[in-house]
Each structure stands twice: as structure tokens, then as C-alpha cells.
Scaffold this motif. Structure first.
Motif, mmCIF file in Angstrom:
data_model
loop_
_atom_site.group_PDB
_atom_site.id
_atom_site.type_symbol
_atom_site.label_atom_id
_atom_site.label_comp_id
_atom_site.label_asym_id
_atom_site.label_seq_id
_atom_site.Cartn_x
_atom_site.Cartn_y
_atom_site.Cartn_z
ATOM 1 N N ILE A 218 0.842 -1.205 0.000
ATOM 2 C CA ILE A 218 0.000 0.000 0.000
ATOM 3 C C ILE A 218 0.874 1.251 0.000
ATOM 4 O O ILE A 218 0.598 2.220 -0.728
ATOM 5 N N LYS A 219 1.945 1.240 0.803
ATOM 6 C CA LYS A 219 2.843 2.409 0.828
ATOM 7 C C LYS A 219 3.553 2.590 -0.509
ATOM 8 O O LYS A 219 3.696 3.722 -0.989
ATOM 9 N N GLY A 220 4.013 1.482 -1.123
ATOM 10 C CA GLY A 220 4.678 1.586 -2.417
ATOM 11 C C GLY A 220 3.745 2.086 -3.498
ATOM 12 O O GLY A 220 4.130 2.932 -4.324
ATOM 13 N N CYS A 221 2.506 1.595 -3.495
ATOM 14 C CA CYS A 221 1.541 2.049 -4.497
ATOM 15 C C CYS A 221 1.189 3.520 -4.293
ATOM 16 O O CYS A 221 1.040 4.273 -5.271
ATOM 17 N N ALA A 222 1.050 3.933 -3.035
ATOM 18 C CA ALA A 222 0.744 5.339 -2.763
ATOM 19 C C ALA A 222 1.863 6.240 -3.271
ATOM 20 O O ALA A 222 1.609 7.330 -3.829
ATOM 21 N N PHE A 223 3.118 5.808 -3.111
ATOM 22 C CA PHE A 223 4.255 6.620 -3.555
ATOM 23 C C PHE A 223 4.310 6.709 -5.081
ATOM 24 O O PHE A 223 4.337 7.808 -5.650
ATOM 25 N N TYR A 224 4.305 5.568 -5.754
ATOM 26 C CA TYR A 224 4.438 5.570 -7.208
ATOM 27 C C TYR A 224 3.194 6.116 -7.896
ATOM 28 O O TYR A 224 3.290 6.901 -8.851
ATOM 29 N N TRP A 225 2.032 5.709 -7.450
ATOM 30 C CA TRP A 225 0.804 6.166 -8.088
ATOM 31 C C TRP A 225 0.584 7.666 -7.857
ATOM 32 O O TRP A 225 0.138 8.380 -8.758
#
Length: 363
Positions: A218-225
Motif C-alpha cells: 500500500i505504501k509503495g503504491c501510494a508513492f508511485y501512483w
């Protein structure tokens, strides 16, 4: 005068001699048959071989305690010495179905490191009873799912901004303003970057079947997205202004971006081939491919090429969101490179001793 002839042997003595010869012959035959029988018997066992008694196998008992309260959760008994920690997790899951093996963290000591699934249970044993501490790692996802989700989002999000949806931009203003060629080139470069990552996740990188917490995804998706939305919004905006130095700046930055993308791909292929070949006793060496020659200067050239791609993308588009994203990527890649460089120094000190972690000039 007549000579007296020696009388011949009487008939009964002849019969006795004949009988004696016959008896001697039958005795020899009996002896020969006896020898032959002994030979046959000595050639193989006619009796069934005795059943061998197997050695007694010692089983272990694994006592699982809660890490916080130290209360006993369960005891996994009859664990063979050849079992791994993953086998213990599966048996623990049968006793406690609410905890899947992927979310079970087992430690030999409280607040110690989590034990790997491949560890042999016999290597942990001091006695027949092994005590392990349990931690619920939460919902887990596989690494393949993690990266596919993280990289698919930016690809689709950027395309939504590129087609200039009416819900994002003013439709009248979008049709009036002419799109600079750098807008199309930026879309191509951005999409090709994440398509390369997706293909490498599927066909190049081999994951060991491990898992990571759902919150990390979730944190990785929030950063990249989130950064993709911010970057794409500015570059595809109808009032976007092209770079200051025009086509020359765009051309050289785009060329540097494509070279870094190619270098990143070839480095990942070389690392994957080095891992698959099982040659883990030496550091990956450069090949005839010029993009792999960066191994001579740094220990993590894939991070060097990754940073180079985003710096080039920032110069090509000349936007503030891309510059902030590139700056954060430099920090993150530097931390990862330093961590890997320390591991390489322990394993390949003579080969990695005079190399930098990520930037070739800084030793």
C-alpha cells in the motif's frame, strides 16, 4: 611232458571284484553329488534374509509462545529432524487455522530476527524441546503480486492523463492548445519504463516465494501512483510549456534516458543469469556488452541506471514534480545501494573493495 597251467581265478572272486568296482564307482558318484549340492547351496541363500531393525528416530517438540505475553499457544509434536521451519508453520496452521504460514513470524529469541523458512529444525535444537516465539505478521502478499500492482498503476494512470479526460482538464482548452512533441515523447518514455519493469518481473527476476506485508504494498503504491498522477498532470496539461533549450535539450535527455533504460535491463539480466547459474562465489563480472562495463566502477549499477533514467526524464520534461521524484529516488537508491554494498564487501571483499556503491566517482 605237459606243463601244468596255472588255474584261473575262481568265478566267485570275479563277481566280488566286479561288485567292489561297482561299489567304488557308486561311492564316487555320491561324493560328487554331495560336492555339487554344497556348491549350489553356497551360491545363494535359500532362506529369507533376516529383517533389519531400523534405528530409532528422535522426534522434536516445538513449543510456540506468544512474543508479547509469553503464553503458550500450542505444541507441535513429532517433528522429524529433517523438517524445515516451513513444515513447522504448516503444522502450526493445522492447529491454529486463523494464522496462515505466510503471516507467521517465528523467532528463536524475543525481539530477535525472524527465522527463514528454509532453516532446518535440527540446527535450532539444543534439546528435544525447541521454544519459538510467535508474531503475527499481518496480511501478506507475494513479491510478484507486489511488483505487478506497484508498476501497473503508473502505466495506466499516466495514460489517463495523456488522453486528457474531460473530468481532469477543460475540454475546450485541450482542443485549442497544440501539444509539443516532448509531451508525446514523455508518454512514450514513461510507459516504456514501467512496461520494462513489468516484463522483467514476469520473465527476468526470480523470486524465492517469499512474502511481504500488505501495508508495504500500500505504501509503495501510494508513492508511485501519487507521483505519477502529479507528474502526468503537469506534463499533459494544455498550458504546459516546453523546455527552455528546445529540441536540443529534449533530444539529448531522451537519448540519455533510453541508454539508462537499456543499461538497467542488461544489468538485471546479468544479475539474474549470475543467480541462476549458481555461481555465487564471485562477484558478477562485465561481459562483452558495453552496458555491463559499469560493474568495473560500482557494485550496484542497476541503481545507477535507475537514477540516471529519472534525472534524464526531469531534464527532458523540465517539470518540478519530476525533479522532486528524481531527488527522492536518488536518496532511496543510495540507501539500498549502501546496504547491498556492505553485504558485497563481506562476501567479495577483494573484488568490491575499491568500487563505489552507486556513483562511480565517489569511493
Amino acid at each position: 611232458m605237459h606243463r601244468r597251467q596255472k588255474p584261473s581265478a575262481p568265478e566267485p572272486k570275479r563277481d566280488l571284484a566286479a561288485r567292489g568296482g561297482a561299489l567304488s564307482m557308486s561311492h564316487n558318484d555320491t561324493r560328487s553329488f554331495f560336492n555339487f549340492s554344497q556348491l549350489v547351496l553356497s551360491a545363494g541363500h535359500l532362506k529369507t534374509p533376516p529383517v533389519l531393525k531400523h534405528s530409532k528416530i528422535t522426534y522434536f517438540e516445538v513449543e510456540i509462545l506468544d512474543m508479547q505475553s509469553k503464553k503458550q499457544i500450542c505444541i507441535v509434536d513429532k517433528v522429524p529432524p529433517s523438517s524445515t521451519l516451513l513444515d513447522v508453520k504448516h503444522k502450526f496452521h493445522k492447529a491454529c487455522p486463523q494464522w496462515y504460514p505466510s503471516r507467521v513470524g517465528l523467532q528463536l529469541e524475543r525481539n530477535g530476527p525472524y527465522l527463514k523458512d528454509s532453516i532446518n529444525i535440527q540446527s535450532l535444537a539444543v534439546s528435544s524441546i525447541i521454544t519459538l516465539y510467535f508474531t503475527d505478521l499481518g496480511q501478506q502478499v507475494g513479491w510478484t503480486t507486489f511488483f505487478l500492482t506497484e508498476y501497473t498503476g503508473p502505466l495506466l494512470i499516466y495514460l489517463l492523463f495523456y488522453i486528457r479526460l474531460s473530468t481532469i482538464y477543460d475540454q475546450v482548452e485541450s482542443t485549442k492548445n497544440f501539444r509539443h512533441p516532448v509531451v508525446h515523447l514523455a508518454c512514450f518514455c514513461h510507459c516504456s519504463h514501467y512496461i520494462r519493469r513489468l516484463l522483467e518481473t514476469l520473465f527476468v527476476h526470480k523470486f524465492s516465494g517469499g512474502h511481504t506485508p500488505l501495508r508495504n504494498m500500500i505504501k509503495g503504491c501510494a508513492f508511485y501512483w501519487g507521483f505519477t498522477s502529479w507528474i502526468a498532470y503537469y506534463i499533459n496539461h494544455p498550458q504546459y510549456t516546453p523546455p527552455s533549450f528546445g529540441h536540443r535539450q529534449v533530444f539529448f535527455a531522451a537519448l540519455a534516458f533510453l541508454m539508462c533504460e537499456a543499461g538497467n535491463h542488461f544489468i538485471n539480466v546479468a544479475l539474474a543469469h549470475h543467480t541462476h547459474s549458481g555461481n555465487k562465489a564471485c562477484f558478477p563480472s562485465p561481459t562483452y556488452n558495453p552496458f555491463t562495463w559499469l560493474f568495473l566502477l560500482v557494485s550496484c549499477p542497476n541503481y545507477t541506471y535507475e537514477v540516471g533514467s529519472w534525472i534524464s526524464f526531469t531534464v527532458m520534461t523540465q517539470t518540478l514534480p519530476a525533479g522532486i521524484f528524481a531527488f527522492l529516488m536518488v536518496i532511496q537508491m543510495s540507501l539500498w545501494a549502501q546496504k547491498k554494498h556492505k553485504l558485497y564487501l563481506k562476501r567479495f571483499y577483494p573484488e568490491v573493495g575499491r568500487k563505489a556503491a552507486m556513483i562511480p566517482i565517489i569511493f
